[in-house]
Design a protein around this motif. Structure first.
Motif, PDB file in Angstrom:
ATOM      1  N   THR A  42       3.512  -3.467  -8.316  1.00 37.40           N
ATOM      2  CA  THR A  42       3.254  -4.180  -9.565  1.00 37.40           C
ATOM      3  C   THR A  42       4.069  -3.594 -10.710  1.00 37.40           C
TER       4      THR A  42
ATOM      5  N   MET B  32       1.283  -5.467 -16.305  1.00 39.86           N
ATOM      6  CA  MET B  32      -0.164  -5.609 -16.477  1.00 39.86           C
ATOM      7  C   MET B  32      -0.442  -6.031 -17.908  1.00 39.86           C
TER       8      MET B  32
ATOM      9  N   GLN C 194      -8.864  -4.926 -13.216  1.00 41.97           N
ATOM     10  CA  GLN C 194      -8.337  -6.140 -12.584  1.00 41.97           C
ATOM     11  C   GLN C 194      -9.412  -6.858 -11.769  1.00 41.97           C
TER      12      GLN C 194
END
Length: 499
Positions: free
Chosen positions: A65, A68, A331
């Motif tokens: 990832t 964010m 998340q």
């Protein structure tokens, strides 16, 4: 021992134009400087060098990832100074980790009773999670062999040749034989039939991959489970399964809820997943989940009390930052099943846009599957003039990092390019990448086929020298081209300081 090489072997000092207003003398490159420098100078020096790093958003080689939400970034920075291992000092962080473990265990259909806590642990990544799961399997196997009075010095683990390198690390570090099921042309994951055949009384587990690194394909865990159930019944063994769901663990439950790959299958005893991949957290978090307490030997768990209250711990390292654990909890509650499903569907749709764009060029074969991890793996239909390695190299001029690699044995002659579709890889970027690939193909078409020409010339010389006329097959030529490019890439990596 320093394992990586430096970019410069001659320049022994660091120079900075901007910092010259603060620092009159250049800084030593490989030694701590004698004197302090202003914080502004230190920041500017480092910031200037980091500008030469690639853009993480355009690194299509990585599953990790790279974006964010700002609110989560704030939580991460607020916890940057918390050492997770100090559970007595940071009980709320510990509670958040336990909530994550239970949420993920339920996501993987762990057979938990009412009020029963799940068995699992947060790790630095899937590599550590795999090491822990492997150690648990090895210890359970050793304990059972000792009880039966049988030797326990030759454990092995069965995997496909497509496994990630961390499985090879586990085998080498913890002295377990790695028995790999070879791949074959057109079938680039572990064949469950062959895997079951390779199992013997010394097999501590069979590792199945939910989302192959090579082409994103899910291995048939249910078929493997059925085959092993039958073999265990015939032999009296108890060979279990571990599912390496590093990439697919946060995808399958939302895109393919009916697919049986997790604790719904009785022989699946443990699962690892990377929170920092499709769990949508920055790098530094993985999870290992066990089916029940019986599957994690108690002797592997350490209890410490010198940081406060009694604290059970099962990790390879000790200290660890709290930020990623907190980010994972953010998340999970922020997105919920709905949010994860939407994101995974969006990634899948963007992957289809890329796939269809590549197919329209008429130049590529698609190696990946529509069902699996949202990535597109593709190879040239005709690599007689130019190779996938050349395309990968030229795409870097446009900022794209798209890896080219050869398949493991016995499909080494197949070379592919791979694009991982992450949350931050939009449809616009997919369309832009296709356009840039078309530009690269056009540029390559105008260039001489240097590698192929060189190989052809060499082959002609050898043919005249030996005075024979044995014509090489297409596959032999392709293998020679691939071998040449592999050597070229390896030599280039050596000069770039990649270890």
């Amino acid at each position: 021992m320093v394992l990586s090489k430096t970019a410069s072997q001659t320049d022994v000092s660091v120079h900075s134009t901007f910092a010259s207003r603060y620092v009159r003398n250049s800084l030593p490159r490989f030694q701590i400087p004698e004197n302090s420098i202003p914080k502004e100078a230190a920041y500017q020096i480092i910031n200037d060098e980091l500008m030469l790093d690639g853009n993480p958003r355009l690194n299509l080689a990585s599953f990790v990832t790279t974006w964010m939400e700002p609110e989560c970034d704030k939580l991460i920075m607020a916890a940057i100074n918390k050492n997770y291992v100090d559970m007595d000092e940071y009980p709320v962080t510990t509670e958040l980790q336990n909530r994550c473990v239970n949420m993920i265990a339920h996501l993987f259909n762990a057979p938990l009773g009412d009020g029963e806590a799940a068995v699992g642990v947060g790790t630095v990544g899937s590599s550590e999670a795999i090491m822990l799961a492997g150690l648990a399997f090895k210890r359970r196997w050793q304990n059972k062999r000792k009880q039966l009075g049988k030797p326990c010095d030759k454990p092995n683990i069965v995997t496909g040749a497509n496994v990630q390198v961390c499985w090879e690390k586990f085998a080498r570090y913890f002295e377990v034989e790695l028995k790999e099921v070879k791949l074959r042309d057109g079938y680039y994951v572990m064949d469950p039939e062959k895997a079951a055949e390779m199992v013997d009384e010394n097999t501590i587990c069979v590792a199945a991959i939910l989302g192959s690194t090579l082409n994103g394909e899910f291995e048939d865990v249910k078929r493997l489970n059925d085959l092993l159930l039958e073999k265990n019944k015939q032999t009296g063994w108890d060979t279990p399964i571990h599912v390496d769901a590093a990439s697919g663990g946060f995808i399958a439950p939302f895109l393919y809820p009916e697919l049986e790959w997790d604790f719904r299958l009785p022989l699946v005893k443990s699962i690892n997943v990377s929170g920092h991949k499709y769990g949508l957290v920055y790098a530094g978090i993985g999870w290992a989940i066990w089916r029940s307490k019986e599957d994690l030997p108690e002797e592997l768990i350490f209890h410490i009390n010198y940081l406060g209250a009694d604290q059970p711990t099962f990790t390879l390292n000790f200290s660890k930052g709290s930020s990623q654990v907190i980010a994972q909890y953010y998340q999970l509650i922020r997105l919920g099943s709905e949010g994860y499903r939407n994101i995974m569907e969006n990634c899948q749709e963007n992957g289809m846009v890329l796939k269809e764009g590549l197919e329209r060029t008429g130049r590529f074969n698609i190696v990946s599957k529509d069902n699996g991890v949202p990535l597109v793996a593709f190879s040239l239909k005709d690599s007689s003039r130019h190779t996938e390695f050349e395309i990968s190299d030229m795409l870097r001029r446009y900022g794209w990092i798209v890896p080219a690699y050869t398949m493991p044995p016995d499909a080494q002659h197949v070379t592919v390019l791979r694009v991982v579709v992450r949350e931050d890889f939009s449809r616009t970027l997919a369309e832009r990448l296709v356009l840039d690939i078309e530009k690269v193909l056009h540029e390559l078409d105008t260039l001489p086929a240097r590698v192929t020409a060189k190989l052809t010339a060499t082959a002609a010389v050898e043919e005249n020298h030996h005075n024979h006329h044995v014509k090489k097959t297409t596959i032999e030529v392709q293998r020679e081209i691939t071998a040449t490019w592999k050597k070229f890439v390896a030599d280039k990596k050596k000069t770039n300081g990649v270890c």
